[in-house]
Write a protein that holds these residues in place. Structure first.
Motif, PDB file in Angstrom:
ATOM      1  N   GLY A 165      12.110  -5.375   0.898  1.00  0.00           N
ATOM      2  CA  GLY A 165      12.562  -4.559   0.573  1.00  0.00           C
ATOM      3  C   GLY A 165      12.014  -2.718   1.692  1.00  0.00           C
ATOM      4  O   GLY A 165      12.568  -2.040   1.572  1.00  0.00           O
ATOM      5  N   LEU A 166      10.752  -2.714   2.410  1.00  0.00           N
ATOM      6  CA  LEU A 166      10.172  -1.729   2.818  1.00  0.00           C
ATOM      7  C   LEU A 166      10.191  -1.761   4.004  1.00  0.00           C
ATOM      8  O   LEU A 166      10.388  -3.570   4.930  1.00  0.00           O
ATOM      9  N   ASN A 167      10.644  -0.449   4.213  1.00  0.00           N
ATOM     10  CA  ASN A 167      10.391  -0.442   5.779  1.00  0.00           C
ATOM     11  C   ASN A 167       9.522  -0.305   6.928  1.00  0.00           C
ATOM     12  O   ASN A 167       9.107   1.318   7.216  1.00  0.00           O
ATOM     13  N   LEU A 168       8.152  -0.821   7.138  1.00  0.00           N
ATOM     14  CA  LEU A 168       7.574  -0.836   7.938  1.00  0.00           C
ATOM     15  C   LEU A 168       7.010   0.401   9.178  1.00  0.00           C
ATOM     16  O   LEU A 168       6.397   0.389   9.167  1.00  0.00           O
ATOM     17  N   THR A 169       8.335  -0.014   9.818  1.00  0.00           N
ATOM     18  CA  THR A 169       8.669   0.950  10.907  1.00  0.00           C
ATOM     19  C   THR A 169       8.061   2.201  10.305  1.00  0.00           C
ATOM     20  O   THR A 169       7.440   3.553  11.115  1.00  0.00           O
ATOM     21  N   ASP A 170       7.874   2.849   9.217  1.00  0.00           N
ATOM     22  CA  ASP A 170       8.715   4.675   8.363  1.00  0.00           C
ATOM     23  C   ASP A 170       7.527   4.967   7.393  1.00  0.00           C
ATOM     24  O   ASP A 170       7.106   5.314   7.380  1.00  0.00           O
ATOM     25  N   LEU A 171       6.272   3.757   7.935  1.00  0.00           N
ATOM     26  CA  LEU A 171       4.842   3.593   6.694  1.00  0.00           C
ATOM     27  C   LEU A 171       3.796   4.447   6.941  1.00  0.00           C
ATOM     28  O   LEU A 171       3.878   3.982   8.734  1.00  0.00           O
ATOM     29  N   LEU A 172       3.020   4.685   5.809  1.00  0.00           N
ATOM     30  CA  LEU A 172       2.065   4.892   6.299  1.00  0.00           C
ATOM     31  C   LEU A 172       0.584   4.071   4.961  1.00  0.00           C
ATOM     32  O   LEU A 172       1.988   4.383   4.133  1.00  0.00           O
ATOM     33  N   VAL A 173      -0.316   3.002   5.890  1.00  0.00           N
ATOM     34  CA  VAL A 173      -0.326   2.390   4.521  1.00  0.00           C
ATOM     35  C   VAL A 173      -2.628   3.305   4.583  1.00  0.00           C
ATOM     36  O   VAL A 173      -2.889   3.302   5.182  1.00  0.00           O
ATOM     37  N   ILE A 174      -2.448   3.599   3.433  1.00  0.00           N
ATOM     38  CA  ILE A 174      -3.688   4.187   2.635  1.00  0.00           C
ATOM     39  C   ILE A 174      -4.452   2.939   1.646  1.00  0.00           C
ATOM     40  O   ILE A 174      -3.053   2.209   0.923  1.00  0.00           O
ATOM     41  N   SER A 175      -5.323   2.878   1.045  1.00  0.00           N
ATOM     42  CA  SER A 175      -5.555   1.930  -0.069  1.00  0.00           C
ATOM     43  C   SER A 175      -4.683   2.815  -1.283  1.00  0.00           C
ATOM     44  O   SER A 175      -4.930   3.803  -1.091  1.00  0.00           O
ATOM     45  N   LEU A 176      -5.018   1.554  -2.102  1.00  0.00           N
ATOM     46  CA  LEU A 176      -4.056   1.819  -3.352  1.00  0.00           C
ATOM     47  C   LEU A 176      -5.192   2.741  -4.238  1.00  0.00           C
ATOM     48  O   LEU A 176      -4.220   4.022  -4.745  1.00  0.00           O
ATOM     49  N   PRO A 177      -6.672   3.123  -4.942  1.00  0.00           N
ATOM     50  CA  PRO A 177      -6.964   3.833  -5.338  1.00  0.00           C
ATOM     51  C   PRO A 177      -6.797   5.179  -4.697  1.00  0.00           C
ATOM     52  O   PRO A 177      -6.806   6.347  -4.968  1.00  0.00           O
ATOM     53  N   GLU A 178      -6.626   5.556  -3.150  1.00  0.00           N
ATOM     54  CA  GLU A 178      -6.626   6.372  -3.253  1.00  0.00           C
ATOM     55  C   GLU A 178      -5.681   7.593  -3.254  1.00  0.00           C
ATOM     56  O   GLU A 178      -4.938   8.449  -3.327  1.00  0.00           O
ATOM     57  N   LEU A 179      -4.162   6.596  -3.187  1.00  0.00           N
ATOM     58  CA  LEU A 179      -2.768   6.990  -3.517  1.00  0.00           C
ATOM     59  C   LEU A 179      -2.777   7.636  -5.183  1.00  0.00           C
ATOM     60  O   LEU A 179      -2.137   8.769  -5.055  1.00  0.00           O
ATOM     61  N   ARG A 180      -3.862   6.159  -5.646  1.00  0.00           N
ATOM     62  CA  ARG A 180      -3.390   7.179  -7.249  1.00  0.00           C
ATOM     63  C   ARG A 180      -3.938   8.461  -7.186  1.00  0.00           C
ATOM     64  O   ARG A 180      -3.653   9.568  -8.353  1.00  0.00           O
ATOM     65  N   GLN A 181      -5.348   8.402  -6.413  1.00  0.00           N
ATOM     66  CA  GLN A 181      -5.755   9.636  -6.703  1.00  0.00           C
ATOM     67  C   GLN A 181      -5.292  11.038  -6.450  1.00  0.00           C
ATOM     68  O   GLN A 181      -4.777  12.062  -6.766  1.00  0.00           O
ATOM     69  N   PHE A 182      -4.277  10.711  -4.888  1.00  0.00           N
ATOM     70  CA  PHE A 182      -3.547  11.885  -4.849  1.00  0.00           C
ATOM     71  C   PHE A 182      -1.436  12.112  -5.975  1.00  0.00           C
ATOM     72  O   PHE A 182      -1.039  13.222  -6.237  1.00  0.00           O
ATOM     73  N   PHE A 183      -0.965  11.241  -6.830  1.00  0.00           N
ATOM     74  CA  PHE A 183      -0.364  10.974  -7.633  1.00  0.00           C
ATOM     75  C   PHE A 183      -1.352  10.762  -8.928  1.00  0.00           C
ATOM     76  O   PHE A 183      -0.241   8.897  -9.171  1.00  0.00           O
ATOM     77  N   PRO A 184      -1.777  11.388  -9.547  1.00  0.00           N
ATOM     78  CA  PRO A 184      -2.122  10.733 -10.546  1.00  0.00           C
ATOM     79  C   PRO A 184      -1.126  10.591 -12.125  1.00  0.00           C
ATOM     80  O   PRO A 184       0.231  11.307 -11.493  1.00  0.00           O
ATOM     81  N   GLY A 185      -2.008  10.002 -12.884  1.00  0.00           N
ATOM     82  CA  GLY A 185      -1.136   9.945 -14.163  1.00  0.00           C
ATOM     83  C   GLY A 185      -0.035   8.657 -13.969  1.00  0.00           C
ATOM     84  O   GLY A 185      -0.366   7.599 -13.464  1.00  0.00           O
TER      85      GLY A 185
END
Lengths: 227, 393
Positions: B184-204
Motif C-alpha cells: 500500500g505504499l507508493n515508494l516512488t513518492d516517499l522519503l524515508v527517515i528513521s522512526l525515532p526522528e519521525l516521532r520527534q517531528f510528530f510527537p503525541g
C-alpha cells in the motif's frame, strides 16, 4: 399348407393430401412363395410402387393384413420392421440410390453395418458379392465414377449382401439403356435360377418377360395374373 | 456398430468440407474465448495468491482501518503488540506529511519512518536501495525516485525536512510490481527517515497507516487476533480491522472469480451462437440427405441408427471446434499476458493456467453444445418415413 414368404390380404393404402384422399391400393390379395419371380406391370399410378413398398415393409398399409413368413407385421414397431428389412429383404431402385460419398465397397456393405457384422467379415462378404457381379476392379470407386449399369450392379450387390429371402426391384432397368438393361435382367434371371424370390415392378415388356408370373395392376387393383 | 456409425459421421463431415469448417469455426471462437478468459483468470488468481502470500505470508496478520482503508490511520502501540504471546515480530508503518526543501524543489511530501524491523519485512516492503546505501544513523534520508526528481536531489545532497538538515544517503528502486507489492505504499513518492526522528517531528499518540504482525509457527491465529483486538480496545481504537492471508485471498479471489464468471458468461454466448450454427448446418444436412436417410432405412437402419449418425456428426463438429478452440484460446491467453507483461514491464508477472479441468471441461462442453444443437435435426432425420424420404428429390 406352409406359410408363404409374403401374403397380402385385402391390403389398402390411402394417401391423404390435405382434404383429398387418394387411394393407391384398393384391396390387394397376393402371395409370394419362396423362389417366385413376379413382375408387377401397369401404367404409372396403378399402384406398383406402393405395392412394392408394402411388400418390402417400407410402408404400412392403411387397411388389410401383411403376413411375412406367417407373421402379421402390420402391428410391428419401426425398429422391428427395419430389422426385418435388413435381414430378409433386398431393395433395388430405378435411381440406383447409392450413397454418393461412399465407395462401391462401402455402399455394398452398408446393410451389414446395421446388422452389426464386424468390419473384416463385412468387407469380405461385400467384396465377394461385388466380384461375383463383375465389379472386382471397381471396389474403391465412388458412384459418380461408375456408369449407370455399374451403379445398378453395386445397388444389386448391396441388396444381395445380406442374402435376403426376397429381392424387390422398382423399375431396375428404367434408367439404363437397352443393352445394359438386358445385362441387369440377365442377373435377375440368374438369381431366380439360384432360387431367390424376386418381385419387380416395370414398364418394360422385356423386363416383364423375364419373370415367371406377370401381375397387371390398374387403379390399385390386380386385374390380371399370367404365368 | 457404434464405431461404424461414427466413421460414417466423420465421412459426412469431411464430405461437406468448407461448410463443416465454417461450422467448426463457430464453435471454435466461442470455446477459444471461454478458454482464454478462464486460463487468464486462473493465472491471475494464482499470481495474486502468490503475491499476497509474499506480502502477507500465511502466518501474518494485517491491522488496518476498516475496509483496508490505508488512507485512514489507526492508533496502536506496536511494542504492546510485540509483547503478545505467539507474535514473532510486528511492524507498524507510519507515514507523515512533512514540508521538505531540496536543492532543486520543495513541497509537502510523505515521509516514512524507518524501523529496523522492516528488514524482516523487506520482501514485503520492497525497500530496495537503487543507489547509495541504506539508512545507518540519524540525520540520514532515502529518497523515492520521483521524490528525488521533485527535490532535485542526488546521493550526497542535503534536504531540509521541517527545518532540519538530512543527508541523502541513497535512493530507492522504482517500483515494478505496482502498489500492491509494497503493502500500500507508493515508494516512488516517499522519503524515508528513521522512526525515532519521525516521532520527534510528530510527537503525541502514535497513529499508523497499518501494522503487520507475524506469528510464530505454532501460534494460534485466533488467540493472537483476540489479544490484538483487546489491545486495540484498550487504546480506544474502534475503527481497526484484522485481516489474515486467508481473508485477503478469499476477498480478492471472489472478486476475480466474479469478474471471470461474468466474462466467461459473455464468451459463452459466443459458444451458444456457435451451437446455433451447428444446428443450422445439421438441418441443412438432414434436408440434403433426406434421400440418403431413406436409403439407409431401406437397407435396415433403425430410427436410432439414423439418430446416432446425425448426433455424432454434430457432436464431432462441436468436439473439433472445442479442441481447436482450446489450443487457440490458450495461445491467445498466453500471448495476451505476454503483451500485458511487456507493457507494464512486469517480468513473469503471471502466465495463464490451463488446468486439466479446463481442458476436459472445454472438450466436453463443446461436444455437448454440438450434440445438443444436433438433437432436433437428428430427431427430424430419424422420424422421416422411409418411403417419403426415398421419394424426396
Amino acid at each position: 399348407m406352409s406359410a408363404a414368404l409374403v401374403e397380402l390380404h385385402g391390403v389398402e393404402k390411402i394417401y391423404r393430401l390435405g382434404e383429398v384422399e387418394v387411394p393407391a391400393l384398393r384391396g390387394v390379395d397376393l402371395r409370394v412363395e419362396a423362389g417366385d419371380f413376379l413382375a408387377l406391370i401397369g401404367p404409372s399410378g396403378s399402384g406398383k410402387s406402393t405395392l412394392l413398398h408394402v411388400l418390402g415393409l417400407l410402408d404400412r398399409p392403411t387397411g388389410g393384413r401383411v403376413l411375412w413368413e406367417g407373421q402379421d407385421v402390420t402391428k410391428l414397431n419401426g425398429g422391428r420392421l427395419a430389422e426385418l428389412r435388413g435381414r430378409r429383404i433386398g431393395f433395388v431402385f430405378q435411381m440406383f440410390n447409392l450413397v454418393p460419398n461412399l465407395t462401391a465397397l462401402e455402399n455394398a456393405e452398408l446393410p451389414l453395418i446395421f446388422l452389426g457384422v464386424p468390419l473384416g467379415l463385412r468387407r469380405k462378404r461385400a467384396e465377394e458379392v461385388l466380384v461375383r457381379l463383375g465389379l472386382g476392379d471397381r471396389l474403391r470407386h465412388r458412384p459418380n465414377q461408375l456408369s449407370g449399369g455399374q451403379q445398378q450392379r453395386v445397388a444389386l450387390a448391396r441388396a444381395l449382401v445380406t442374402d435376403p429371402a426376397l429381392l424387390i426391384a422398382d423399375e431396375p432397368t428404367g434408367n439404363l439403356d437397352t443393352a445394359t438393361g438386358r445385362e441387369i435382367l440377365g442377373i435377375f434371371s440368374d438369381l431366380h435360377q439360384q432360387g431367390r424370390a424376386i418381385v419387380l415392378a416395370t414398364h418394360d415388356p422385356e423386363a416383364a418377360e423375364v419373370a415367371r408370373i406377370r401381375i397387371r395392376l390398374r387403379d390399385g387393383r390386380i386385374v390380371e395374373v399370367r404365368s | 456398430m457404434i464405431l461404424d456409425l461414427f466413421r460414417l459421421s466423420f465421412r459426412n463431415i469431411r464430405h461437406r468440407g468448407l461448410r463443416s469448417w465454417l461450422t467448426v469455426i463457430g464453435i471454435l471462437i466461442g470455446t477459444a474465448a471461454v478458454v482464454a478468459l478462464i486460463s487468464i483468470g486462473q493465472g491471475l488468481q494464482r499470481a495474486i495468491s502468490a503475491q499476497v502470500e509474499r506480502i502477507v505470508g500465511y502466518n501474518t496478520l494485517l491491522i488496518t482501518a476498516r475496509g483496508m482503508n490505508l488512507g485512514q490511520r489507526i492508533r496502536l502501540d506496536i511494542d504492546a503488540i510485540r509483547a503478545i504471546p505467539g507474535v514473532c515480530s510486528a511492524l507498524a508503518v507510519r507515514v507523515e506529511t512533512a514540508y521538505v526543501e531540496g536543492p532543486g524543489g520543495k513541497g509537502f511530501l510523505a515521509v516514512l519512518g524507518y524501523d529496523p524491523v522492516m528488514e524482516e519485512f523487506v520482501a514485503e516492503m520492497n525497500l530496495t536501495v537503487a543507489a547509495g546505501r541504506a539508512l545507518r544513523g540519524p540525520g540520514e534520508v532515502l529518497l523515492g525516485s520521483r521524490t528525488a526528481r521533485v527535490l532535485g536531489a542526488q546521493v550526497g545532497d542535503e534536504v531540509v525536512i521541517e527545518g532540519r538538515k538530512f543527508l541523502v544517503v541513497g535512493t530507492l528502486q522504482a517500483q515494478r510490481a505496482g502498489i500492491f507489492a509494497t503493502g500500500g505504499l507508493n515508494l516512488t513518492d516517499l522519503l524515508v527517515i528513521s522512526l525515532p526522528e519521525l516521532r520527534q517531528f510528530f510527537p503525541g499518540p502514535e497513529l499508523v497507516q497499518y501494522a503487520v504482525v507475524r506469528l510464530t509457527d505454532r501460534a494460534d491465529m485466533a488467540a493472537v487476533r483476540e489479544a490484538i483486538r483487546a489491545h486495540l480496545a484498550r487504546v480506544g481504537e474502534r475503527n481497526a480491522a484484522l485481516t489474515d492471508f486467508e481473508d485477503l485471498t478469499r476477498n480478492i479471489q471472489s472478486v476475480i472469480r466474479g469478474v471471470q464468471a461474468f466474462l466467461a458468461g459473455i464468451a459463452g454466448i459466443a459458444l451458444l451462437v456457435g451451437g446455433v450454427g451447428v444446428m443450422n448446418t445439421m438441418y441443412t444436412a438432414v434436408l440434403e440427405r433426406t434421400r440418403e436417410i431413406g436409403i439407409l432405412k431401406a437397407v435396415g437402419a433403425k430410427d436410432s441408427h439414423v439418430l446416432l449418425l446425425f448426433l455424432f456428426e454434430s457432436g464431432l463438429m462441436g468436439l473439433a471446434g472445442g479442441a481447436l478452440g482450446l489450443l487457440i484460446g490458450f495461445g491467445v491467453a498466453w500471448t495476451a499476458t505476454l503483451i500485458v507483461g511487456r507493457l507494464f514491464q512486469a517480468q513473469n508477472a503471471f502466465s495463464p493456467v490451463l488446468s486439466g479441468a479446463l481442458v476436459l471441461g472445454a472438450l466436453f462442453f463443446s461436444f455437448l453444445v454440438g450434440a445438443v444443437a444436433g438433437i432436433f435435426p437428428a430427431f427430424r432425420a430419424a422420424r422421416l418415413p422411409p418411403v417419403d424420404a426415398l421419394r424426396y428429390e
